[in-house]
Design a protein around this motif. Sequence first.
Motif, mmCIF file in Angstrom:
data_model
loop_
_atom_site.group_PDB
_atom_site.id
_atom_site.type_symbol
_atom_site.label_atom_id
_atom_site.label_comp_id
_atom_site.label_asym_id
_atom_site.label_seq_id
_atom_site.Cartn_x
_atom_site.Cartn_y
_atom_site.Cartn_z
ATOM 1 N N TRP A 230 51.010 46.799 50.926
ATOM 2 C CA TRP A 230 50.692 46.386 52.193
ATOM 3 C C TRP A 230 49.043 46.544 52.740
ATOM 4 N N VAL A 231 48.414 47.418 52.130
ATOM 5 C CA VAL A 231 46.956 47.698 52.592
ATOM 6 C C VAL A 231 46.288 46.685 52.073
ATOM 7 N N THR A 232 45.488 46.034 52.944
ATOM 8 C CA THR A 232 44.505 44.971 52.652
ATOM 9 C C THR A 232 43.081 45.387 52.833
ATOM 10 N N ASN A 233 42.027 44.849 52.389
ATOM 11 C CA ASN A 233 40.572 44.843 52.916
ATOM 12 C C ASN A 233 39.823 43.636 52.380
ATOM 13 N N ARG A 234 39.927 42.760 53.601
ATOM 14 C CA ARG A 234 39.492 41.420 53.065
ATOM 15 C C ARG A 234 38.496 41.103 54.228
ATOM 16 N N PRO A 287 7.068 28.216 25.813
ATOM 17 C CA PRO A 287 8.449 28.694 25.361
ATOM 18 C C PRO A 287 9.418 28.512 26.599
ATOM 19 N N LEU A 288 10.552 28.092 26.373
ATOM 20 C CA LEU A 288 11.632 28.037 27.535
ATOM 21 C C LEU A 288 13.032 28.563 26.733
ATOM 22 N N SER A 289 13.857 29.564 27.287
ATOM 23 C CA SER A 289 15.028 29.801 26.768
ATOM 24 C C SER A 289 16.202 29.528 27.772
ATOM 25 N N LEU A 290 17.309 29.108 27.294
ATOM 26 C CA LEU A 290 18.495 29.080 28.172
ATOM 27 C C LEU A 290 19.796 29.877 27.848
ATOM 28 N N LEU A 291 20.304 30.471 28.758
ATOM 29 C CA LEU A 291 21.321 31.643 28.394
ATOM 30 C C LEU A 291 22.663 31.078 29.322
ATOM 31 N N VAL A 292 23.670 30.932 28.460
ATOM 32 C CA VAL A 292 24.923 30.713 29.163
ATOM 33 C C VAL A 292 25.747 31.978 29.161
ATOM 34 N N ILE A 293 26.170 32.447 30.517
ATOM 35 C CA ILE A 293 26.629 33.750 30.594
ATOM 36 C C ILE A 293 28.190 33.474 31.027
ATOM 37 N N ASP A 294 29.163 34.099 30.303
ATOM 38 C CA ASP A 294 30.660 34.009 30.750
ATOM 39 C C ASP A 294 31.167 34.985 31.025
ATOM 40 N N ILE A 295 31.866 35.556 32.139
ATOM 41 C CA ILE A 295 32.566 36.560 32.322
ATOM 42 C C ILE A 295 33.845 36.761 31.555
ATOM 43 N N ASP A 296 33.836 37.797 30.789
ATOM 44 C CA ASP A 296 35.107 37.911 29.779
ATOM 45 C C ASP A 296 36.682 38.159 30.443
ATOM 46 N N HIS A 297 37.539 37.547 30.127
ATOM 47 C CA HIS A 297 38.830 37.575 30.636
ATOM 48 C C HIS A 297 38.729 37.720 32.194
ATOM 49 N N PHE A 298 38.057 36.622 32.710
ATOM 50 C CA PHE A 298 38.230 36.731 34.339
ATOM 51 C C PHE A 298 39.513 36.337 34.919
ATOM 52 N N LYS A 299 40.425 35.356 33.875
ATOM 53 C CA LYS A 299 41.768 35.249 34.544
ATOM 54 C C LYS A 299 42.192 36.271 34.893
ATOM 55 N N GLN A 300 42.224 37.279 33.784
ATOM 56 C CA GLN A 300 43.374 38.458 33.970
ATOM 57 C C GLN A 300 42.632 39.343 35.148
ATOM 58 N N VAL A 301 41.375 39.252 35.635
ATOM 59 C CA VAL A 301 40.973 39.744 36.941
ATOM 60 C C VAL A 301 41.717 39.348 37.838
ATOM 61 N N ASN A 302 41.722 38.050 37.967
ATOM 62 C CA ASN A 302 42.269 37.368 39.040
ATOM 63 C C ASN A 302 44.028 37.483 39.361
ATOM 64 N N ASP A 303 44.497 37.617 38.044
ATOM 65 C CA ASP A 303 45.892 37.760 38.013
ATOM 66 C C ASP A 303 46.415 39.378 38.195
ATOM 67 N N ARG A 304 45.569 40.347 37.937
ATOM 68 C CA ARG A 304 45.881 41.704 38.231
ATOM 69 C C ARG A 304 45.627 41.973 39.660
ATOM 70 N N HIS A 305 44.481 41.398 40.107
ATOM 71 C CA HIS A 305 43.712 42.150 41.329
ATOM 72 C C HIS A 305 43.774 40.869 42.664
ATOM 73 N N GLY A 306 44.027 39.752 42.200
ATOM 74 C CA GLY A 306 44.062 38.653 43.165
ATOM 75 C C GLY A 306 42.799 38.052 43.294
ATOM 76 N N HIS A 307 42.810 36.823 44.000
ATOM 77 C CA HIS A 307 41.519 36.192 43.965
ATOM 78 C C HIS A 307 40.483 36.558 44.876
ATOM 79 N N GLN A 308 40.769 37.365 45.704
ATOM 80 C CA GLN A 308 39.848 38.275 46.693
ATOM 81 C C GLN A 308 38.877 39.240 45.914
ATOM 82 N N MET A 309 39.571 39.601 44.840
ATOM 83 C CA MET A 309 38.866 40.622 43.938
ATOM 84 C C MET A 309 38.208 39.953 43.042
#
Length: 419
Positions: A230-234, A287-309
Amino acid sequence: MASFNAFLLFSQAAVYFAVMMGLLRARAAIGIGVFMCALGVMHFLETYLASVFYIELPFGIISPGSTVLFSGKLLMILLLYIREDALVARQPIYGLLIGNFLIVALVMLLRNHETIVVTEGRIPDIAFVDEMGLLMVWGTILLFVDAIAIIVLYERLGDWIGRNLVLRFLICGAVVLTFDQAGFFLALHYVSGAPAEVFFGGWVAKMVATAVYTVLFIAYLKYFDDEKKWVTNRPFKDVFQVLTYRERYHDLLEASTRDHLTGTLHRRQYDENAPKILESSLKNKRPLSLLVIDIDHFKQVNDRHGHQMGDKVLTTISQLLTENLRSDDRLYRFGGEEFVLLCEKMPTEAATSMADRLRKTIERFSVVYLPEKVTVSIGISSAPDDGATIEDLFRAADARLYQAKNEGRNRVVAPQAAG
């Protein structure tokens, strides 16, 4: 007589709490709508009892409708929020607001009927209906304000007194019901001339009701549930925005310069400005460089800890990226958990070194400050070797990002490593 009345009130509170908590607990099996309907159908009875039905207790005159039913409803809305979220809790808040105004509107039409007597001595009391209508409108407005206030206050108290669930519940109930008692008494006194004893007796009764419901809640947590669930911290500001539908401005914010969640430059800014930046770099042979950065396994973070996390992970990573950029770098939130970093005056070797430093910084920080280790994968492209258009650069970097994912994630793939 007063002691017996007190016993009956406690029995009513116990029955109300037991049934409503049973419905809340069973929401996964029977649906949350059952809980919400049971919550909503009581409002007319609450208002009726609050206007005409009073009993005497040792500390004064009170109404069971206001003491037991209204107090219970408000605290149940808070419990619904704690167990679910602001998106769910706002449904009964607005449902009650609209439903009660609808009742008043229909009554205003019904009172214009020319009625006939079907049963001798049974004549509709239109004056009482009008009086009830005024109290319904005012009580509904108060309930709307109370429901939002008690939820926002609950989260604000989390910043002040920590994660003590029961104490926050008790304080919220006491503060908001004090405000409600003062507000409703003003209307009741105006409509029916209720004496001051009604205010003081009702206030004491609501404080006792808050304590009783808190004790029942403690017993429920001890014997039927786990308090940790029940404990929340939003963030209370975010909660307030959801409760007041301010998040509906999302589409408007999407059109602005900055992403509403992470504070990074918006995707639209990328579409408008990135081609111009590349064109300028090519023209001036920089010179110019472009970086595409993607968080690994982000869906699992949402599934385990909720969308707030999940949102916290996004904001944390975007902040770490921003803090490690140069003045010539531009960070865009490209979509979901993906960012694009455009680095002017940066050749491939420097971009690779910076990307690896960013990757390690995020990994180290997450181990200490986030609920689990979070990593990123990064693909890099450079102009003019990988193309003369922004689409070509993105396509090349995105392909290397997928290569990084396929090779195990948490790594950087630069042009030299591309096969």
